[in-house]
Design an enzyme around this catalytic site. Structure first.
Site, PDB file in Angstrom:
ATOM      1  N   GLY A  85       0.785  -1.239   0.000  1.00  0.00           N
ATOM      2  CA  GLY A  85       0.000   0.000   0.000  1.00  0.00           C
ATOM      3  C   GLY A  85       0.813   1.283   0.000  1.00  0.00           C
ATOM      4  O   GLY A  85       0.337   2.310   0.482  1.00  0.00           O
ATOM      5  N   SER A  86       2.015   1.234  -0.571  1.00  0.00           N
ATOM      6  CA  SER A  86       2.781   2.489  -0.611  1.00  0.00           C
ATOM      7  C   SER A  86       2.092   3.510  -1.516  1.00  0.00           C
ATOM      8  O   SER A  86       2.122   4.712  -1.235  1.00  0.00           O
ATOM      9  CB  SER A  86       4.230   2.242  -1.049  1.00  0.00           C
ATOM     10  N   ASN A  87       1.465   3.062  -2.566  1.00  0.00           N
ATOM     11  CA  ASN A  87       0.692   3.995  -3.407  1.00  0.00           C
ATOM     12  C   ASN A  87      -0.507   4.533  -2.633  1.00  0.00           C
ATOM     13  O   ASN A  87      -0.799   5.729  -2.692  1.00  0.00           O
ATOM     14  CB  ASN A  87       0.223   3.305  -4.690  1.00  0.00           C
ATOM     15  N   ARG A 105     -12.446 -13.247  -1.393  1.00  0.00           N
ATOM     16  CA  ARG A 105     -12.805 -13.257  -2.816  1.00  0.00           C
ATOM     17  C   ARG A 105     -14.266 -13.703  -2.985  1.00  0.00           C
ATOM     18  O   ARG A 105     -15.018 -13.122  -3.770  1.00  0.00           O
ATOM     19  CB  ARG A 105     -11.888 -14.237  -3.560  1.00  0.00           C
ATOM     20  N   LEU A 123      -5.133  -7.258  -6.336  1.00  0.00           N
ATOM     21  CA  LEU A 123      -4.745  -8.402  -7.160  1.00  0.00           C
ATOM     22  C   LEU A 123      -5.891  -9.306  -7.617  1.00  0.00           C
ATOM     23  O   LEU A 123      -5.670 -10.222  -8.392  1.00  0.00           O
ATOM     24  CB  LEU A 123      -3.682  -9.234  -6.430  1.00  0.00           C
ATOM     25  N   ILE A 173     -11.821  -7.933 -10.768  1.00  0.00           N
ATOM     26  CA  ILE A 173     -13.010  -7.212 -10.323  1.00  0.00           C
ATOM     27  C   ILE A 173     -14.260  -7.814 -10.958  1.00  0.00           C
ATOM     28  O   ILE A 173     -14.317  -7.959 -12.180  1.00  0.00           O
ATOM     29  CB  ILE A 173     -12.907  -5.730 -10.761  1.00  0.00           C
ATOM     30  N   ASN A 185      -7.073   2.237 -12.326  1.00  0.00           N
ATOM     31  CA  ASN A 185      -6.051   1.283 -11.907  1.00  0.00           C
ATOM     32  C   ASN A 185      -4.673   1.797 -12.313  1.00  0.00           C
ATOM     33  O   ASN A 185      -4.544   2.542 -13.280  1.00  0.00           O
ATOM     34  CB  ASN A 185      -6.295  -0.066 -12.596  1.00  0.00           C
ATOM     35  N   HIS A 193      -0.931   0.352 -13.444  1.00  0.00           N
ATOM     36  CA  HIS A 193      -0.216  -0.849 -13.877  1.00  0.00           C
ATOM     37  C   HIS A 193       1.271  -0.515 -13.993  1.00  0.00           C
ATOM     38  O   HIS A 193       1.623   0.512 -14.576  1.00  0.00           O
ATOM     39  CB  HIS A 193      -0.758  -1.333 -15.229  1.00  0.00           C
ATOM     40  N   GLU A 216       5.272   5.920  -9.836  1.00  0.00           N
ATOM     41  CA  GLU A 216       3.895   5.766  -9.340  1.00  0.00           C
ATOM     42  C   GLU A 216       3.607   6.776  -8.243  1.00  0.00           C
ATOM     43  O   GLU A 216       2.578   7.467  -8.260  1.00  0.00           O
ATOM     44  CB  GLU A 216       3.684   4.344  -8.809  1.00  0.00           C
TER      45      GLU A 216
HETATM   46  C1  GRF Z   1       2.391  -1.204  -7.760  1.00  0.00           C
HETATM   47  O1  GRF Z   1       3.574  -1.387  -8.464  1.00  0.00           O
HETATM   48  C2  GRF Z   1       1.206  -1.169  -8.669  1.00  0.00           C
HETATM   49  O2  GRF Z   1       1.482  -0.690  -9.938  1.00  0.00           O
HETATM   50  C3  GRF Z   1       0.868  -2.601  -8.761  1.00  0.00           C
HETATM   51  O3  GRF Z   1       1.089  -3.136  -7.511  1.00  0.00           O
HETATM   52  C4  GRF Z   1       2.097  -2.388  -6.866  1.00  0.00           C
HETATM   53  C5  GRF Z   1       1.561  -1.995  -5.525  1.00  0.00           C
HETATM   54  O4  GRF Z   1       2.530  -1.432  -4.712  1.00  0.00           O
HETATM   55  N1  GRF Z   1      -0.227  -2.931  -9.531  1.00  0.00           N
HETATM   56  P1  GRF Z   1       2.126  -0.789  -3.323  1.00  0.00           P
HETATM   57  O5  GRF Z   1       1.304  -1.820  -2.567  1.00  0.00           O
HETATM   58  O6  GRF Z   1       1.330   0.437  -3.608  1.00  0.00           O
HETATM   59  O7  GRF Z   1       3.403  -0.501  -2.639  1.00  0.00           O
END
Ligand code: GRF
Length: 185
Positions: free
Chosen positions: A12-14, A58, A84, A87, A101, A103, A173
């Protein structure tokens, strides 16, 4: 004020960057972080920002539980940030052009079934690519085929490893995803 839900399966760093970005926003708030993994680190990150969390299996998602929750929370936009599971179609239909999303490659290259996480970066390395990048796209019924709204690339050298590629991609990202989301709202 738009209400956003983030779906994530892992670190979840994003998600964290997105929560940070919208923390004092007048445009949008992160109203929910939902995960199919009860031990996903993204849930800890959500707590830090006082964002409510929701976990589901799921099976429960396929039975409509997640959609129900999103409706109950009056969610306007769904953000997939390292989510992952595939959907369910009912869910994509409930958020037409309001599900996005990220990618970790330059679609249409390195997309589709089995292309997630380190598999993407390993494939990029094996092909000897001289660049990779990120793709932010809307989600339709065919997972990686929704309209592309943003791409950014980064050069690679023969010295790069799947791990260093992942690092470069993560940096892109974190830099772009929150702002691209804001632009879409
Ligand atoms: C990211 O690289 C995103 O593009 C992918 O999964 C990764 C998730 O990274 N689909 P994080 O959990 O946000 O660190």
């Amino acid at each position: 004020m738009k209400r956003l839900a983030i779906l994530a399966s892992g670190s979840g760093s994003n998600a964290e960057k997105i929560m940070e970005h919208f923390q004092n926003s007048e445009i949008a708030e992160i109203a929910l972080v939902a995960s199919n993994k009860a031990d996903a680190f993204v849930l800890e990150r959500a707590k830090k920002f006082d964002v409510p969390t929701f976990t589901f299996s799921r099976k429960e998602m396929d039975a409509g539980l997640l959609l129900e929750k999103l409706k109950e929370e009056n969610i306007d936009w769904v953000i997939l940030a390292g989510f992952l599971l595939k959907i369910p179609i009912e869910l994509t239909k409930a958020f037409p052009d309001r599900m996005v999303n990220i990618h970790p490659a330059l679609l249409p290259k390195y997309g589709g079934k089995g292309m997630y996480g380190s598999f993407v970066h390993e494939a990029v390395k094996a092909a000897g690519e001289t660049e990779t990048g990120i793709t932010i796209h809307l989600v339709n019924e065919n997972y990686d085929e929704g309209r592309i709204v943003f791409q950014a690339s980064t050069p690679l050298t023969s010295e790069d490893t799947p791990d260093s590629i992942a690092e470069k991609v993560h940096a892109l990202e974190h830099k772009h995803f929150p702002e691209v989301i804001e632009g879409l709202l």
